[in-house]
Design a protein around this motif. Structure first.
Motif, PDB file in Angstrom:
ATOM      1  N   LEU A  99      -4.827 -27.003   5.861  1.00 55.78           N
ATOM      2  CA  LEU A  99      -4.006 -26.159   6.950  1.00 55.78           C
ATOM      3  C   LEU A  99      -5.160 -25.344   7.017  1.00 55.78           C
ATOM      4  O   LEU A  99      -4.620 -24.708   7.862  1.00 55.78           O
ATOM      5  N   GLY A 100      -5.747 -24.990   6.871  1.00 54.45           N
ATOM      6  CA  GLY A 100      -6.715 -23.446   7.094  1.00 54.45           C
ATOM      7  C   GLY A 100      -7.038 -23.361   8.089  1.00 54.45           C
ATOM      8  O   GLY A 100      -7.028 -22.548   8.457  1.00 54.45           O
ATOM      9  N   LYS A 101      -7.519 -25.018   8.958  1.00 56.07           N
ATOM     10  CA  LYS A 101      -7.843 -24.150  10.518  1.00 56.07           C
ATOM     11  C   LYS A 101      -6.722 -23.618  11.456  1.00 56.07           C
ATOM     12  O   LYS A 101      -7.517 -23.027  12.663  1.00 56.07           O
ATOM     13  N   GLU A 102      -5.985 -24.238  10.865  1.00 53.95           N
ATOM     14  CA  GLU A 102      -4.533 -22.859  11.430  1.00 53.95           C
ATOM     15  C   GLU A 102      -4.600 -21.191  10.763  1.00 53.95           C
ATOM     16  O   GLU A 102      -3.480 -20.814  12.222  1.00 53.95           O
ATOM     17  N   LEU A 103      -4.840 -21.087  10.174  1.00 52.55           N
ATOM     18  CA  LEU A 103      -4.627 -19.905   9.107  1.00 52.55           C
ATOM     19  C   LEU A 103      -5.761 -18.865   9.565  1.00 52.55           C
ATOM     20  O   LEU A 103      -6.744 -19.392  10.025  1.00 52.55           O
ATOM     21  N   ALA A 104      -5.648 -17.699  10.320  1.00 47.22           N
ATOM     22  CA  ALA A 104      -6.042 -16.756  10.514  1.00 47.22           C
ATOM     23  C   ALA A 104      -5.703 -15.553   9.400  1.00 47.22           C
ATOM     24  O   ALA A 104      -4.206 -14.295   9.076  1.00 47.22           O
ATOM     25  N   VAL A 105      -6.297 -15.051   8.239  1.00 49.41           N
ATOM     26  CA  VAL A 105      -6.722 -14.262   7.374  1.00 49.41           C
ATOM     27  C   VAL A 105      -6.817 -12.788   7.493  1.00 49.41           C
ATOM     28  O   VAL A 105      -7.761 -12.884   7.589  1.00 49.41           O
ATOM     29  N   VAL A 106      -5.526 -11.491   7.601  1.00 52.54           N
ATOM     30  CA  VAL A 106      -6.513 -10.527   8.213  1.00 52.54           C
ATOM     31  C   VAL A 106      -6.239  -9.096   6.321  1.00 52.54           C
ATOM     32  O   VAL A 106      -5.161  -9.804   6.264  1.00 52.54           O
ATOM     33  N   ARG A 107      -7.441  -9.145   6.451  1.00 51.75           N
ATOM     34  CA  ARG A 107      -7.882  -8.759   4.426  1.00 51.75           C
ATOM     35  C   ARG A 107      -7.851  -7.591   4.994  1.00 51.75           C
ATOM     36  O   ARG A 107      -7.987  -6.957   4.090  1.00 51.75           O
ATOM     37  N   SER A 108      -7.752  -6.633   5.950  1.00 53.56           N
ATOM     38  CA  SER A 108      -8.286  -5.616   6.032  1.00 53.56           C
ATOM     39  C   SER A 108      -6.242  -4.965   6.878  1.00 53.56           C
ATOM     40  O   SER A 108      -6.991  -3.818   8.050  1.00 53.56           O
ATOM     41  N   GLY A 349      -1.389  -1.745 -17.770  1.00 52.01           N
ATOM     42  CA  GLY A 349      -1.269  -2.046 -19.034  1.00 52.01           C
ATOM     43  C   GLY A 349      -0.647  -3.273 -19.345  1.00 52.01           C
ATOM     44  O   GLY A 349      -0.565  -4.029 -20.269  1.00 52.01           O
ATOM     45  N   GLY A 350       0.059  -3.718 -18.302  1.00 54.50           N
ATOM     46  CA  GLY A 350       1.957  -4.888 -18.502  1.00 54.50           C
ATOM     47  C   GLY A 350       1.512  -5.645 -17.905  1.00 54.50           C
ATOM     48  O   GLY A 350       1.992  -6.801 -17.780  1.00 54.50           O
ATOM     49  N   ASN A 351      -0.255  -5.743 -17.706  1.00 57.64           N
ATOM     50  CA  ASN A 351      -0.546  -7.412 -16.563  1.00 57.64           C
ATOM     51  C   ASN A 351      -0.150  -7.859 -15.500  1.00 57.64           C
ATOM     52  O   ASN A 351      -0.158  -8.892 -15.348  1.00 57.64           O
ATOM     53  N   GLY A 352       0.197  -6.479 -15.209  1.00 60.79           N
ATOM     54  CA  GLY A 352       1.092  -6.313 -13.547  1.00 60.79           C
ATOM     55  C   GLY A 352       0.101  -5.487 -11.952  1.00 60.79           C
ATOM     56  O   GLY A 352      -0.908  -4.975 -12.974  1.00 60.79           O
ATOM     57  N   ARG A 353       0.613  -5.337 -11.299  1.00 62.71           N
ATOM     58  CA  ARG A 353       0.204  -4.814 -10.466  1.00 62.71           C
ATOM     59  C   ARG A 353       1.213  -4.148  -9.564  1.00 62.71           C
ATOM     60  O   ARG A 353       2.376  -4.470  -9.813  1.00 62.71           O
ATOM     61  N   ASP A 354       0.780  -2.710  -9.296  1.00 62.55           N
ATOM     62  CA  ASP A 354       1.706  -1.807  -8.905  1.00 62.55           C
ATOM     63  C   ASP A 354       1.838  -1.756  -7.775  1.00 62.55           C
ATOM     64  O   ASP A 354       0.855  -2.378  -7.358  1.00 62.55           O
ATOM     65  N   HIS A 355       2.288  -0.712  -6.852  1.00 59.72           N
ATOM     66  CA  HIS A 355       2.360  -0.538  -5.150  1.00 59.72           C
ATOM     67  C   HIS A 355       1.241  -0.126  -4.246  1.00 59.72           C
ATOM     68  O   HIS A 355       0.947   0.744  -5.337  1.00 59.72           O
ATOM     69  N   TRP A 356       0.128  -0.752  -3.530  1.00 61.92           N
ATOM     70  CA  TRP A 356      -0.918  -0.479  -2.993  1.00 61.92           C
ATOM     71  C   TRP A 356      -1.431  -0.646  -1.648  1.00 61.92           C
ATOM     72  O   TRP A 356      -1.544  -1.806  -0.986  1.00 61.92           O
ATOM     73  N   PRO A 357      -0.877   0.008  -0.994  1.00 65.26           N
ATOM     74  CA  PRO A 357      -0.732   0.390   0.381  1.00 65.26           C
ATOM     75  C   PRO A 357      -1.746   0.204   1.366  1.00 65.26           C
ATOM     76  O   PRO A 357      -2.369  -0.208   2.550  1.00 65.26           O
ATOM     77  N   ALA A 358      -2.881   0.884   0.356  1.00 65.23           N
ATOM     78  CA  ALA A 358      -4.101   0.554   1.265  1.00 65.23           C
ATOM     79  C   ALA A 358      -5.382  -0.452   1.679  1.00 65.23           C
ATOM     80  O   ALA A 358      -5.673  -0.044   2.740  1.00 65.23           O
ATOM     81  N   SER A 359      -5.284  -0.882   0.902  1.00 64.35           N
ATOM     82  CA  SER A 359      -5.922  -2.321   1.686  1.00 64.35           C
ATOM     83  C   SER A 359      -4.831  -4.107   0.890  1.00 64.35           C
ATOM     84  O   SER A 359      -4.657  -3.966  -0.280  1.00 64.35           O
ATOM     85  N   TRP A 360      -4.215  -4.630   2.249  1.00 62.70           N
ATOM     86  CA  TRP A 360      -3.770  -5.878   1.973  1.00 62.70           C
ATOM     87  C   TRP A 360      -3.877  -6.377   2.764  1.00 62.70           C
ATOM     88  O   TRP A 360      -5.037  -6.252   4.415  1.00 62.70           O
TER      89      TRP A 360
END
Length: 433
Positions: A99-108, A349-360
Motif C-alpha cells: 500500500l506504499g502509494k498511500e504512505l508518506a514517510v516523514v524521515r526527518s 550492549g543489550g542489543n537494544g536501542r535507547d531514547h533518541w529524539p534528534a532524528s526519527w
C-alpha cells in the motif's frame, strides 16, 4: 459508566432535552438506521474530515521500520523492501509495502524531548508544558474545531492508552473534549468495551425514564444558586452518557457485528481490534480516534521486539488503510502513525536501542496526504536530520491543514491567553498536502 464530561461553555438542559434522551435510551433500536446512515455519510462530498492516530507508545525504533541503514553498523539485521518508487521500508511490514502509494514517510522529524512523559505531552499537543496553561491534545482540538452536531458519539475516543504523564485531554477547551477512554489497561481484545451501556436486568423502560427524570431534578436542584462551569459540566456529562447509551451509539462498539474474516485480517489482538473499532467510529462520524500499540521502549532485545511489534502494526495498519479505501473513507480520514521519539542509531550492549529524539520518522496517509513519497532524510548513520527538518509542531500543523483547519486560529486558554491550534513556529510540511 465511563466519565463523559461536559463543555466549558454555557449549557442548560431542559426537561424536553432530558425526556428526548430518555426515550432514545429506553425506546429500543431503530432497526436498519445505522448502516444506511454510515454509508450516506461516507459518500457525502461535504463530509468533515476525521483523524486516526496510531500511537506507538514508548518510542519506536523507526530506524528499523521506515528509515533503515542497511550496510551500516547502526543498521541492524533487517532488510528493505520497496513500497513505492524511492520508498523502502522494513521487510517486516509487507502489507504496508503493498500500500506504499498511500504512505508518506516523514524521515526527518526532530525534537529535543528525550523523556517519555515530556515527549509524549509534546507530541500529542504540539506544545511543551508551560506554567499553568492546560494544553489540549490534538484529538481534543480536532473534536472541538470539527464538531458533529447531533452525533451521539463523543468527538474524541482513545483506545487502549498507556499514559506516562497522566491524562492529556481537553485541557483549556473543557472536559467535553477530553477523550472517551476505551480499554485502558486491557491485555486483550475482549477488553475493548465501554462498561455499563446497557440497563441492569429487570429495569423496565418506564423505570429507566423515571430514574433519568429523578436525576434531572436532583441536578437542577443542585444547580440552583450555583451555576458556573462545574454545574454545566455535570449536566452535560449526564446528557453525553444518555446519548451514548442509545442503542445506535452503543452499537458502534460491538465488534462482534463484524465478519470473522475481517477481525482476523486486522489481527485478533488489542491493537488490531482497536484499529477495527477506529474504523467503525470514524465511519459513524467521530472526529478523532487514537489507538495505542504499547511496547516500543526497546532498551534491550530491540530487534526481536520490533519484529514482533511490526507484524502487529503491519496487519492492523495495512488493513485499516485498505478498509477505509474500500468504504470511500480514506480521502476524508487522515491516518498518522508515530510515537514520542525514535531510538538511538547506535546499538547498545543489550542489543537494544535507547531514547533518541534528534532524528526519527512518522508516517501519514489518507485525507489528501500525497502518498508514495519520502519527506526529508537522515545522514548515513541515522544520527542527524540532513534535509527538510520537520519539528513536532509541524506535524500538528499538517494534520490541522489536512482537516481544513487553520493552524494559526486561536482559542482562549484557561489563563486568559489566546493559544493557536499549532505552535506559532509550526508550518505544514511542504509537499505533503
Amino acid at each position: 459508566m465511563p466519565s463523559l464530561h461536559g463543555p466549558s461553555s454555557a449549557l442548560t438542559l431542559s426537561r424536553r432535552d432530558w425526556l428526548r434522551g430518555a426515550v432514545g435510551v429506553v425506546g429500543g433500536s431503530m432497526s436498519g438506521w445505522l448502516a444506511p446512515f454510515a454509508a450516506r455519510a461516507a459518500a457525502n462530498p461535504a463530509r468533515k474530515k476525521s483523524v486516526i492516530v496510531l500511537w506507538m507508545n514508548g518510542g519506536p525504533a523507526t530506524i528499523d521500520m521506515w528509515d533503515l541503514k542497511t550496510g551500516h553498523k547502526n543498521g541492524g539485521p533487517f532488510k528493505e523492501i520497496e513500497a513505492a518508487p524511492g520508498v523502502k521500508i522494513s521487510e517486516h511490514l509487507p502489507k504496508l509495502a503493498k500500500l506504499g502509494k498511500e504512505l508518506a514517510v516523514v524521515r526527518s522529524v526532530t525534537s529535543k524531548e528525550g523523556d517519555h512523559g515530556r515527549a509524549t505531552f509534546f507530541a500529542r499537543t504540539g506544545y511543551n508544558p508551560v506554567g499553568a496553561i492546560q494544553f489540549p491534545a490534538l484529538g481534543s482540538v480536532v473534536a472541538h474545531e470539527l464538531p458533529r452536531e447531533g452525533n451521539d458519539l463523543p468527538g474524541f475516543v482513545s483506545i487502549a492508552p498507556r499514559r506516562f504523564a497522566g491524562e492529556i485531554g481537553g485541557g483549556f477547551l473543557g472536559p467535553k473534549f477530553a477523550p472517551l477512554v476505551v480499554g485502558e489497561g486491557a491485555v486483550g481484545p475482549d477488553g475493548l468495551k465501554v462498561p455499563n451501556l446497557e440497563r441492569l436486568a429487570g429495569v423496565t423502560d418506564a423505570a429507566a425514564t423515571d430514574r433519568l427524570k429523578l436525576l434531572e431534578g436532583l441536578e437542577e436542584k443542585y444547580g440552583e444558586g450555583r451555576g458556573g462551569a462545574v454545574v454545566e459540566n455535570i449536566q452535560a456529562s449526564t446528557a453525553s452518557a444518555v446519548r451514548l447509551m442509545r442503542p445506535e451509539a452503543a452499537a458502534a462498539f460491538k465488534l462482534d457485528e463484524e465478519k470473522d474474516k475481517t477481525r482476523e485480517t486486522y489481527g485478533r489482538n488489542l491493537f488490531g481490534q482497536g484499529c477495527l473499532l477506529a474504523r467503525r467510529l470514524v465511519e459513524r462520524g467521530v472526529a478523532c480516534v487514537e489507538v495505542t500499540l504499547d511496547g516500543w521502549d526497546t532498551h534491550t532485545n530491540n530487534f526481536e521486539q520490533v519484529k514482533g511489534l511490526s507484524g502487529t502494526l503491519d496487519a492492523a495498519f495495512g488493513t485499516l488503510i485498505a478498509d477505509l479505501k474500500d468504504r470511500g473513507l480514506l480521502d476524508s480520514t487522515i491516518v498518522v502513525c508515530m510515537g514520542e521519539f525514535g531510538r538511538t542509531p547506535k546499538i547498545n550492549g543489550g542489543n537494544g536501542r535507547d531514547h533518541w529524539p534528534a532524528s526519527w520518522a512518522a508516517v501519514m496517509a489518507g485525507g489528501g496526504i500525497k502518498g508514495g513519497q519520502v519527506i526529508g532524510k537522515t545522514n548515513a548513520d541515522g544520527t542527524a536530520v540532513e534535509g527538510n527538518e520537520v519539528k513536532v509542531p509541524d506535524l500538528i500543523a499538517t494534520v490541522c491543514k489536512a482537516t481544513g483547519l487553520d493552524p494559526t486560529k486561536q482559542n482562549m486558554s484557561n489563563v486568559g491567553r489566546p493559544i493557536r491550534l499549532a505552535d506559532p513556529s509550526a508550518k505544514p510540511i511542504e509537499g505533503l498536502l
